[in-house]
Design a protein around this motif. Structure first.
Motif, PDB file in Angstrom:
ATOM      1  N   ASP A 191     -32.039 -34.391   5.155  1.00  0.00           N
ATOM      2  CA  ASP A 191     -32.758 -33.404   5.967  1.00  0.00           C
ATOM      3  C   ASP A 191     -31.865 -32.868   7.087  1.00  0.00           C
ATOM      4  O   ASP A 191     -31.860 -31.660   7.378  1.00  0.00           O
ATOM      5  N   ALA A 192     -31.101 -33.766   7.702  1.00  0.00           N
ATOM      6  CA  ALA A 192     -30.277 -33.354   8.842  1.00  0.00           C
ATOM      7  C   ALA A 192     -29.156 -32.409   8.424  1.00  0.00           C
ATOM      8  O   ALA A 192     -28.886 -31.411   9.103  1.00  0.00           O
TER       9      ALA A 192
ATOM     10  N   ARG B 216     -24.399 -34.336  14.130  1.00  0.00           N
ATOM     11  CA  ARG B 216     -24.111 -33.079  14.834  1.00  0.00           C
ATOM     12  C   ARG B 216     -22.825 -33.197  15.651  1.00  0.00           C
ATOM     13  O   ARG B 216     -22.021 -32.266  15.702  1.00  0.00           O
TER      14      ARG B 216
ATOM     15  N   ARG C 180     -29.024 -38.431  13.237  1.00  0.00           N
ATOM     16  CA  ARG C 180     -29.096 -36.972  13.389  1.00  0.00           C
ATOM     17  C   ARG C 180     -28.184 -36.493  14.517  1.00  0.00           C
ATOM     18  O   ARG C 180     -27.476 -35.491  14.379  1.00  0.00           O
TER      19      ARG C 180
ATOM     20  N   GLU D 273     -30.483 -28.950   7.766  1.00  0.00           N
ATOM     21  CA  GLU D 273     -30.760 -28.227   9.011  1.00  0.00           C
ATOM     22  C   GLU D 273     -29.467 -27.677   9.620  1.00  0.00           C
ATOM     23  O   GLU D 273     -29.412 -26.533  10.071  1.00  0.00           O
TER      24      GLU D 273
ATOM     25  N   GLU E  59     -32.712 -41.367  14.737  1.00  0.00           N
ATOM     26  CA  GLU E  59     -32.413 -40.425  15.814  1.00  0.00           C
ATOM     27  C   GLU E  59     -30.911 -40.336  16.065  1.00  0.00           C
ATOM     28  O   GLU E  59     -30.353 -39.252  16.249  1.00  0.00           O
TER      29      GLU E  59
END
Length: 639
Positions: free
Chosen positions: A324-325, A459, A455, A328, A452
């Motif tokens: 999912d990350a 980034r 993700r 995105e 958390e």
């Protein structure tokens, strides 16, 4: 008694009639479906090689003849036919391995479950037979997916060089590895599958060309005279024959008689022979055939009728969180692209591929190429994310070092199944990365402790464009969030010591405590629980998550100096691991604090559940707290 129950070894197959062999194949499939549904395991690959395995053991005399399995996840049928029919504890502690195992049987020659190695083994064994003047046969079974690996072609190059050295290569062609096989080789094998249309094509060409005015007959004559080249165009088995390999096939891999006939011809030939068998992954089990993603390549414990999991996951998997990350991030950053090695779905790139099909590449079982190609993508202005299982990145260390790191390429590596994976056994534990990769200049390694952090750190990783970055996470489901209560340097403080602090001193700057835990990734929870146990014994603890475990945060040394003992807890190999790096950093900073490390010793781990292995390794809160208490007691006693 069933026919299968009467089979105690390969020689028991010899007297069986054709009808009995077909019945045996049905019994094997039924047993596999029921047994693997109870324990989980590699179902689809084994359903596809039932007849092929029966034929192999009827033609060749194992263990005198060496039958080798590439990868080995299709060896369940082989186990059944070599006296191992108790599948009740498959892949569990004390039960059968999910791969060939020398400890289990003399019929198992190799047990490394990394793909594309079997032809190298076969080449070496065949050479040994030649030197020792032995007449035993060597048979290597390799899938079309494993043939996409460069090592397989390096071996073929050497095998073909000795045209009079007997060796039988069986290509199990089911058009898939974990997922559909891709690339030029896949196209070649697909063409070979159409050889039955070759004569019809010739007849059509003759009819059309001979009725074409003026040029038709001369053109047909030229083509007919170049029949070899024309045939190679329509059915290019010449690719193998030009290497020096005798080619037999394609053969229906589910026709025992046809496979036996092909194998007997290959056995009589005094040189390398490739037998091309067409099989169907998931054969005989409708739900597997309906699964277009991977044909039930590997399944968990499930109801064999509904295919519903017996014990549904307690939460999302690390893989799904990553999937999912990265999708995105892909929507926000058109320069982010993805690469994997025949594992698009298992590593969580499904959503990314659905949304950005032109920005994802599955290179086949070719990790070395994946990493070098990523270097090229980075040099071309993109930011590639290479997603593989942790154990498979070992195969591309040189490329990561010399092509990515040396050239300061901004490539992010995402390692799934890092640390102790458990049931897949020794070669699948992703326990070496934090040791092997410590020596790579400029590489940054992140070990997220929860979803958390995964993700957030993903980034952070893709923001780095002048050096490689790496994230690692385990196979299990993601646990509860572990919140930070402060920050020291770039490290998250998960627990402050309970001793009173001076109000004017913020954070931990003035704190004194007994133990500083450096919790690597998912070991954070175990460290917090161990700290709680130590608190019950009157010992105060600080727990920090370094987040980025390479390089060691400069703030760690001054923090460590205010503790009596530093304990580094990791789910990687202790030798050269994070603990060793922290120890070196403390010495370099002249911080004289005792340090103890908790991790995996230099040994190959047996197959068992992750929790069982962690307990055996002493990586539980009780064991950790006990060792730390003993260490502090020894220090007080001046030992």
């Amino acid at each position: 008694m069933t026919i299968l129950e009467s089979i105690r070894g390969p020689r028991d197959l010899r007297p069986l009639s054709g009808a009995e062999l077909d019945e045996l194949a049905d019994e094997i499939r039924e047993l596999l479906i029921q047994a693997v549904a109870r324990t989980g395991g590699h179902l689809g690959p084994n359903l596809g090689v039932v007849e092929l395995t029966i034929a192999l053991h009827r033609v060749f005399d194992s263990p005198a003849d060496r039958v080798l399995w590439d990868t080995g996840h299709q060896s369940y049928v082989h186990k059944l036919l070599t006296g191992r029919q108790d599948f009740s504890k498959l892949r569990s502690k004390g039960g059968l391995s999910g791969y060939p195992s020398r400890e289990e049987s003399v019929h198992d020659v190799i047990e490394n479950s990394h793909a594309s190695t079997v032809l190298g083994w076969a080449d070496g064994l065949a050479k040994a037979n030649e030197v020792l003047k032995k007449d035993d046969h060597v048979v290597a079974v390799i899938g079309d997916g494993a043939l996409t690996g460069g090592m397989a072609w390096e071996a073929l190059n050497n095998i073909a060089a000795a045209k009079d050295r007997p060796l039988v290569i069986v290509v199990n062609d089911n058009e898939r590895s974990y997922a559909p096989t891709i690339g030029g080789l896949a196209h070649h094998l697909a063409t070979l599958r159409t050889t039955d249309g070759y004569e019809r094509f010739l007849a059509w060409g003759k009819d059309v060309l001979q009725h074409t005015p003026v040029v038709g007959k001369p053109l047909y004559g030229s083509l007919h005279g170049a029949k070899k080249g024309f045939k190679d165009f329509i059915a290019p088995q010449g690719m193998f024959e030009d290497l020096g390999l005798k080619y037999v096939g394609p053969v229906d891999g589910h026709d025992i008689g046809a496979v036996e006939s092909a194998l007997r011809r290959a056995k009589r030939f005094h040189g390398p022979v490739l037998v091309h068998c067409l099989t169907q992954k998931g054969r005989g089990y409708r739900p597997a055939l309906a699964d277009e993603a991977d044909r039930f390549h590997a399944v968990g414990a499930m109801d064999p009728l509904t295919c519903e999991p017996i014990a549904p996951a307690a939460g999302p998997s690390w893989t799904s969180v990553f999937g999912d990350a990265i999708a995105e991030i892909g929507a926000e950053r058109p320069d982010v692209v993805a690469i994997t090695a025949a594992m698009l779905h298992p590593v969580g790139l499904t959503r990314f591929a659905e949304r950005f099909p032109d920005r994802v590449w599955d290179v086949g079982i070719a990790e070395q190429h994946a990493v070098v190609s990523a270097a090229g993508l980075a040099a071309g202005g993109l930011h590639p994310v290479v997603a593989v299982y942790a154990t498979f990145l070992n195969r591309a260390f040189d490329q990561l070092l010399m092509d990515v790191a040396l050239h300061r390429c901004g490539v992010t590596f995402v390692l799934d199944r890092a640390g102790v994976t458990g049931t897949d056994g020794a070669s699948h534990n992703g326990m070496w990365d934090m040791s092997i990769l410590q020596v790579v200049p400029g590489l940054r390694i992140a070990a997220p402790r929860d979803a958390e952090q995964l993700r957030a750190q993903l980034r952070e990783a893709v923001e780095v464009d002048d050096a490689p970055t790496l994230l690692r996470f385990p196979k299990e489901t993601v646990g509860a969030s572990v919140p930070a209560v402060g920050r020291v340097g770039g490290m998250d403080v998960l627990l402050r010591p309970e001793r009173p602090e001076r109000p004017e001193e913020a954070g931990l700057r003035g704190a004194e405590a007994d133990v500083l835990f450096v919790a690597v990734g998912v070991m954070a929870e175990a460290c917090l629980r161990a700290a709680d146990l130590l608190a019950g014994r009157g010992l105060s603890c600080t727990v920090v998550d370094p987040r980025w475990v390479k390089p060691v945060d400069p703030a760690l040394a001054p923090l460590a100096s205010r503790h009596r003992l530093v304990a580094v807890v990791e789910d990687g190999v202790r030798t050269g691991g994070v603990g060793a790096a922290v120890d070196q950093a403390l010495r370099d900073a002249e911080t004289d604090v005792p340090l103890t490390t908790f991790g995996i010793p230099e040994q190959f781990l047996p197959h068992a559940k992750r929790g069982e292995l962690l307990a055996d390794l002493g990586l539980t809160p009780v064991e950790i707290a006990g060792r730390i208490s003993a260490a502090l007691a020894r220090k007080e006693n001046g030992q």
